[in-house]
Design a protein around this motif. Structure first.
Motif, PDB file in Angstrom:
ATOM      1  N   GLU A 181      81.048  67.523  57.088  1.00  0.00           N
ATOM      2  CA  GLU A 181      79.994  66.872  57.858  1.00  0.00           C
ATOM      3  C   GLU A 181      79.339  67.849  58.825  1.00  0.00           C
ATOM      4  OE1 GLU A 181      83.121  65.693  57.596  1.00  0.00           O
ATOM      5  OE2 GLU A 181      82.859  63.835  56.464  1.00  0.00           O
ATOM      6  N   GLN A 182      80.151  68.689  59.473  1.00  0.00           N
ATOM      7  CA  GLN A 182      79.599  69.654  60.414  1.00  0.00           C
ATOM      8  C   GLN A 182      78.772  70.716  59.706  1.00  0.00           C
ATOM      9  OE1 GLN A 182      83.538  70.324  62.186  1.00  0.00           O
ATOM     10  NE2 GLN A 182      82.515  70.158  64.164  1.00  0.00           N
ATOM     11  N   THR A 183      79.250  71.220  58.588  1.00  0.00           N
ATOM     12  CA  THR A 183      78.485  72.236  57.871  1.00  0.00           C
ATOM     13  C   THR A 183      77.213  71.640  57.284  1.00  0.00           C
ATOM     14  OG1 THR A 183      79.825  71.903  55.869  1.00  0.00           O
ATOM     15  CG2 THR A 183      80.473  73.705  57.331  1.00  0.00           C
ATOM     16  N   ASP A 184      77.254  70.355  56.895  1.00  0.00           N
ATOM     17  CA  ASP A 184      76.048  69.692  56.389  1.00  0.00           C
ATOM     18  C   ASP A 184      74.975  69.630  57.469  1.00  0.00           C
ATOM     19  OD1 ASP A 184      77.304  69.318  53.978  1.00  0.00           O
ATOM     20  OD2 ASP A 184      77.651  67.158  54.242  1.00  0.00           O
ATOM     21  N   VAL A 185      75.367  69.324  58.711  1.00  0.00           N
ATOM     22  CA  VAL A 185      74.405  69.264  59.816  1.00  0.00           C
ATOM     23  C   VAL A 185      73.797  70.642  60.048  1.00  0.00           C
ATOM     24  CG1 VAL A 185      74.140  68.927  62.306  1.00  0.00           C
ATOM     25  CG2 VAL A 185      75.423  67.259  60.952  1.00  0.00           C
ATOM     26  N   GLU A 186      74.630  71.678  60.070  1.00  0.00           N
ATOM     27  CA  GLU A 186      74.098  73.031  60.257  1.00  0.00           C
ATOM     28  C   GLU A 186      73.132  73.396  59.139  1.00  0.00           C
ATOM     29  OE1 GLU A 186      77.104  75.980  60.786  1.00  0.00           O
ATOM     30  OE2 GLU A 186      77.671  75.230  62.759  1.00  0.00           O
ATOM     31  N   ASP A 187      73.471  73.045  57.908  1.00  0.00           N
ATOM     32  CA  ASP A 187      72.590  73.345  56.777  1.00  0.00           C
ATOM     33  C   ASP A 187      71.254  72.621  56.899  1.00  0.00           C
ATOM     34  OD1 ASP A 187      74.592  74.956  55.746  1.00  0.00           O
ATOM     35  OD2 ASP A 187      75.278  73.469  54.272  1.00  0.00           O
ATOM     36  N   LYS A 188      71.278  71.354  57.352  1.00  0.00           N
ATOM     37  CA  LYS A 188      70.034  70.597  57.525  1.00  0.00           C
ATOM     38  C   LYS A 188      69.173  71.211  58.628  1.00  0.00           C
ATOM     39  CE  LYS A 188      71.866  66.214  55.891  1.00  0.00           C
ATOM     40  NZ  LYS A 188      72.307  64.866  56.278  1.00  0.00           N
ATOM     41  N   VAL A 189      69.814  71.612  59.727  1.00  0.00           N
ATOM     42  CA  VAL A 189      69.077  72.253  60.821  1.00  0.00           C
ATOM     43  C   VAL A 189      68.448  73.550  60.332  1.00  0.00           C
ATOM     44  CG1 VAL A 189      69.323  73.421  63.057  1.00  0.00           C
ATOM     45  CG2 VAL A 189      70.397  71.186  62.682  1.00  0.00           C
ATOM     46  N   GLU A 190      69.211  74.335  59.593  1.00  0.00           N
ATOM     47  CA  GLU A 190      68.691  75.598  59.063  1.00  0.00           C
ATOM     48  C   GLU A 190      67.495  75.353  58.144  1.00  0.00           C
ATOM     49  OE1 GLU A 190      70.822  79.658  57.838  1.00  0.00           O
ATOM     50  OE2 GLU A 190      71.502  77.916  56.707  1.00  0.00           O
ATOM     51  N   GLU A 191      67.580  74.328  57.316  1.00  0.00           N
ATOM     52  CA  GLU A 191      66.484  73.988  56.401  1.00  0.00           C
ATOM     53  C   GLU A 191      65.221  73.589  57.166  1.00  0.00           C
ATOM     54  OE1 GLU A 191      65.522  70.441  53.237  1.00  0.00           O
ATOM     55  OE2 GLU A 191      67.585  71.138  53.386  1.00  0.00           O
ATOM     56  N   VAL A 192      65.380  72.751  58.194  1.00  0.00           N
ATOM     57  CA  VAL A 192      64.236  72.302  58.999  1.00  0.00           C
ATOM     58  C   VAL A 192      63.593  73.487  59.706  1.00  0.00           C
ATOM     59  CG1 VAL A 192      63.649  71.012  61.087  1.00  0.00           C
ATOM     60  CG2 VAL A 192      64.996  69.923  59.318  1.00  0.00           C
TER      61      VAL A 192
END
Length: 100
Positions: free
Chosen positions: A30-41
């Protein structure tokens, strides 16, 4: 600055080319998913996410019994890897616990 909401939503309106520094040590998907979404945005506006080790952990990365990029994928695996008896209910450690 204090913001409320999903990080990928809160950080999306930052000016183009913004740099966000994340105090990284995610242990769960869940934490890595949030970081990945932030990086994508951020990448959509030529922004960047830097992941920095150190702010959230109790251990220096050189003292961990695993490579930082190859560590446990969740808290249960972390518990088993470092030899904690019960991550949530006890500070006890198993006899073969990693020396950290």
């Amino acid at each position: 600055l204090v913001c409320h909401g999903k990080p990928e939503d809160v950080l999306a309106p930052l000016p183009a080319g913004s740099l966000v520094v994340c105090q990284s040590e995610p242990v769960s998907p869940e934490q890595t998913d949030v970081e990945d979404k932030v990086e994508e945005v951020l990448s959509k506006t030529h922004g960047e996410l830097w992941r920095k080790w150190g702010a959230m952990g109790l251990y220096h990365r050189k003292d961990l019994p695993f490579a930082v990029n190859g560590g446990p994928g969740n808290y249960t695996e972390l518990c088993l890897t470092v030899g904690w008896e019960d991550l949530w209910r006890s500070p006890g450690r198993t006899a073969d616990a990693a020396r950290i």
